[in-house]
Design an enzyme around this catalytic site. Structure first.
Site, PDB file in Angstrom:
ATOM      1  N   ARG A  65       0.993  -1.330   0.207  1.00 51.63           N
ATOM      2  CA  ARG A  65      -0.179  -0.128   0.023  1.00 51.63           C
ATOM      3  C   ARG A  65       0.777   1.260   0.141  1.00 51.63           C
ATOM      4  NH1 ARG A  65      -3.279  -1.276   4.811  1.00 51.63           N
ATOM      5  NH2 ARG A  65      -1.801  -3.225   5.065  1.00 51.63           N
ATOM      6  N   GLU A 102       2.622  -6.468  12.977  1.00 51.34           N
ATOM      7  CA  GLU A 102       1.317  -6.497  14.246  1.00 51.34           C
ATOM      8  C   GLU A 102       0.705  -8.064  14.094  1.00 51.34           C
ATOM      9  OE1 GLU A 102      -1.470  -3.592  13.597  1.00 51.34           O
ATOM     10  OE2 GLU A 102      -2.601  -3.978  15.561  1.00 51.34           O
TER      11      GLU A 102
HETATM   12  O1  LIG Z   1       4.344  -0.570  11.550  1.00 48.92           O
HETATM   13  P1  LIG Z   1       4.038  -2.174  11.391  1.00 48.92           P
HETATM   14  O2  LIG Z   1       3.858  -2.978  12.450  1.00 48.92           O
HETATM   15  O3  LIG Z   1       5.391  -2.674  10.585  1.00 48.92           O
HETATM   16  O4  LIG Z   1       2.998  -2.284  10.186  1.00 48.92           O
HETATM   17  C1  LIG Z   1       2.862  -1.488   9.180  1.00 48.92           C
HETATM   18  C2  LIG Z   1       2.839  -2.132   7.877  1.00 48.92           C
HETATM   19  O5  LIG Z   1       1.635  -3.090   7.863  1.00 48.92           O
HETATM   20  C3  LIG Z   1       1.056  -2.882   6.697  1.00 48.92           C
HETATM   21  O6  LIG Z   1       1.598  -3.659   5.531  1.00 48.92           O
HETATM   22  P2  LIG Z   1       1.336  -5.441   5.103  1.00 48.92           P
HETATM   23  O7  LIG Z   1       2.689  -5.853   5.715  1.00 48.92           O
HETATM   24  O8  LIG Z   1       0.077  -5.874   5.863  1.00 48.92           O
HETATM   25  O9  LIG Z   1       1.530  -5.317   3.764  1.00 48.92           O
HETATM   26  P3  LIG Z   1       0.497  -4.975   2.593  1.00 48.92           P
HETATM   27  O10 LIG Z   1       0.769  -3.233   2.354  1.00 48.92           O
HETATM   28  O11 LIG Z   1       1.134  -5.452   1.390  1.00 48.92           O
HETATM   29  O12 LIG Z   1      -0.837  -5.046   2.814  1.00 48.92           O
HETATM   30  C4  LIG Z   1       1.087  -1.380   6.390  1.00 48.92           C
HETATM   31  O13 LIG Z   1       0.854  -1.288   4.944  1.00 48.92           O
HETATM   32  C5  LIG Z   1       2.496  -1.358   6.574  1.00 48.92           C
HETATM   33  O14 LIG Z   1       3.423  -1.461   5.696  1.00 48.92           O
HETATM   34  N1  LIG Z   2      -4.181  -2.134  12.216  1.00 45.34           N
HETATM   35  C1  LIG Z   2      -3.672  -2.086  10.699  1.00 45.34           C
HETATM   36  N2  LIG Z   2      -4.291  -1.439  10.038  1.00 45.34           N
HETATM   37  C2  LIG Z   2      -3.923  -1.341   8.622  1.00 45.34           C
HETATM   38  N3  LIG Z   2      -2.529  -1.811   8.336  1.00 45.34           N
HETATM   39  C3  LIG Z   2      -1.506  -2.305   9.275  1.00 45.34           C
HETATM   40  N4  LIG Z   2      -0.356  -2.680   9.395  1.00 45.34           N
HETATM   41  C4  LIG Z   2      -0.233  -3.131  10.496  1.00 45.34           C
HETATM   42  N5  LIG Z   2      -1.420  -2.964  11.269  1.00 45.34           N
HETATM   43  C5  LIG Z   2      -2.090  -2.424  10.542  1.00 45.34           C
END
Ligand SMILES: O=P(O)(O)OC[C@H]1O[C@H](OP(=O)(O)OP(=O)(O)O)[C@H](O)[C@@H]1O
Ligand SMILES: Nc1ncnc2[nH]cnc12
Length: 178
Positions: A65, A102
């Site tokens: 994203r 997370e």
């Molecule tokens: O601060 P953090 O605990 O590291 O979490 C934040 C990350 O989690 C989500 O990505 P995700 O890994 O779910 O991947 P995506 O964007 O590919 O859906 C979000 O887009 C951040 O990159």
């Molecule tokens: N709560 C949350 N919502 C969206 N993106 C995330 N990445 C990690 N935690 C998230």
């Protein structure tokens, strides 16, 4: 009223919070309704550039994203985009950093020729939660001999310590934790 306050209000209204996704206890911030609004994406990119203007040569965007906002900023600010991708997606020699999410663990990679030593990179993502992802992105920047100018996100999840974990780097979140 400053421009960025308007953006924050619009963003707060547009983000869809989904309880218990992708697992129980997580309040998932779904930015799909934000990405469906070109006006809002543009204003987020403007807010990022206003905050860090003149302090960065390149933008690092984090899969997946983060690519949306990173691309918008790259086009707006006319700065090259560097991709931080999940493991196994990039050809050629890469730098690699593992991290804890997370809701799981993952590995980020960056092509070794994507940055030049001494470059200042603004690291962009949609959401800051624990900070593990952005810390891993910063490891990639450092592995390339470049510097982190700061971190820019649309929204920060409260109570997970993400902003503090990235100190002393500057973290700008259009919607702060709280
Ligand atoms: O601060 P953090 O605990 O590291 O979490 C934040 C990350 O989690 C989500 O990505 P995700 O890994 O779910 O991947 P995506 O964007 O590919 O859906 C979000 O887009 C951040 O990159
Ligand atoms: N709560 C949350 N919502 C969206 N993106 C995330 N990445 C990690 N935690 C998230």
């Amino acid at each position: 009223m400053p421009h960025t306050v308007d953006v924050a209000d619009a963003l707060r209204e547009a983000i869809r919070v989904v309880p218990d996704f992708p697992q129980p206890g997580v309040r998932f911030q779904d930015l799909a309704p934000v990405f469906a609004r070109p006006d809002l994406v543009r204003r987020l990119a403007e807010a990022f550039d206003e905050t860090f203007h003149g302090t960065y040569e390149r933008i690092m965007a984090v899969e997946a994203r983060g690519f949306v906002l990173g691309t918008a900023l790259s086009a707006l600010a006319d700065r090259p985009l560097v991709l931080a991708r999940k493991k196994g997606k990039l050809p050629g020699p890469v730098h690699r950093a593992e991290y804890v999410l997370e809701y799981g663990t993952a590995t980020l990679e960056m092509q070794r020729d994507a940055v030049r030593p001494g470059d200042r990179l603004l690291v962009v993502d949609d959401v800051l939660a624990t900070g593990g992802t952005l810390a891993a992105a910063a490891e990639l920047v450092a592995a390339g001999g470049a510097h982190v100018a700061g971190f820019a996100v649309a929204s920060t999840i409260a109570g997970l310590g993400g902003t503090e974990s990235l100190a002393p780097a500057k973290v700008y979140s259009v919607l702060p934790a709280g």
